[in-house]
Scaffold this active site. Sequence first.
Site, PDB file in Angstrom:
ATOM      1  N   CYS A  81       0.848  -1.194   0.000  1.00  0.00           N
ATOM      2  CA  CYS A  81       0.000   0.000   0.000  1.00  0.00           C
ATOM      3  C   CYS A  81       0.887   1.250   0.000  1.00  0.00           C
ATOM      4  O   CYS A  81       1.660   1.442  -0.922  1.00  0.00           O
ATOM      5  CB  CYS A  81      -0.988  -0.037   1.155  1.00  0.00           C
ATOM      6  N   HIS A 196      -3.602  -4.910  -0.818  1.00  0.00           N
ATOM      7  CA  HIS A 196      -3.257  -5.562   0.449  1.00  0.00           C
ATOM      8  C   HIS A 196      -3.328  -7.082   0.289  1.00  0.00           C
ATOM      9  O   HIS A 196      -4.419  -7.658   0.351  1.00  0.00           O
ATOM     10  CB  HIS A 196      -4.235  -5.132   1.546  1.00  0.00           C
ATOM     11  N   GLU A 198      -2.508  -9.285   2.420  1.00  0.00           N
ATOM     12  CA  GLU A 198      -2.937  -9.870   3.696  1.00  0.00           C
ATOM     13  C   GLU A 198      -4.445  -9.784   3.896  1.00  0.00           C
ATOM     14  O   GLU A 198      -4.990 -10.408   4.808  1.00  0.00           O
ATOM     15  CB  GLU A 198      -2.198  -9.188   4.855  1.00  0.00           C
TER      16      GLU A 198
END
EC number: 4.3.2.10
Length: 215
Positions: A81, A196, A198
């Site tokens: 990011c 992202h 994750e």
Amino acid sequence: MTTAVVFDYGFGNVRSMVRALANLGVDTTLTSDYRQSLEADGLVVPGVGAFAACMEGLKKVDGDRVIYDRIRAGRPVLGVCVGEQIMFEHGLEHGAHAAGIGLIGGSVNLLDADVVPHMGWDTIETAPDSVLLNGVENERFYFVHSYAAMEVKPADTSRFDIDLSDSPERVSWCSYGRSRFVAAYEHGPLSATQFHPEKSGDAGSQLLKNWIATL
């Protein structure tokens, strides 16, 4: 066991990244300690918020030195990011320029779209021979951002005593509104994603597995 540091400089969804890596069997530490960050097999640089504020926070704990020293030594770094954005030379927010790490040529600017931020799941134009996106080329990833890099220019990394000229540069793209922006970047030991991983479900987990395999 493979080790990784999620760099803790006050900006970023650090806990979710720590969990994601730990769930993949990586011995993961959340720290800003220089020695630990330098010696880990992999370093993740997260980032949420304004470009200039992230750079200021990073420099306060010598994060820029950690990144330069790792890349110079060929040790993998993953920016996520705003952690991707600060790898560029400059960021422009609210009319003010801020200097970035400078390992990727170009600048970060406001997305040209009717609705900002760009928030949600989107597909990617995957770079040929992408290592990060191998096996998930047609999957969707989770984005939440208002700024991005719309182009990649040659970067003069010699001022950091870093030479990546022998490594292929791979750039993957995403389109939103009237903007086509860098979604993922790979160049030698440096990898970065605007989205992202994750928070991107199975596709994000596979991307992290691909990165872990390079450590």
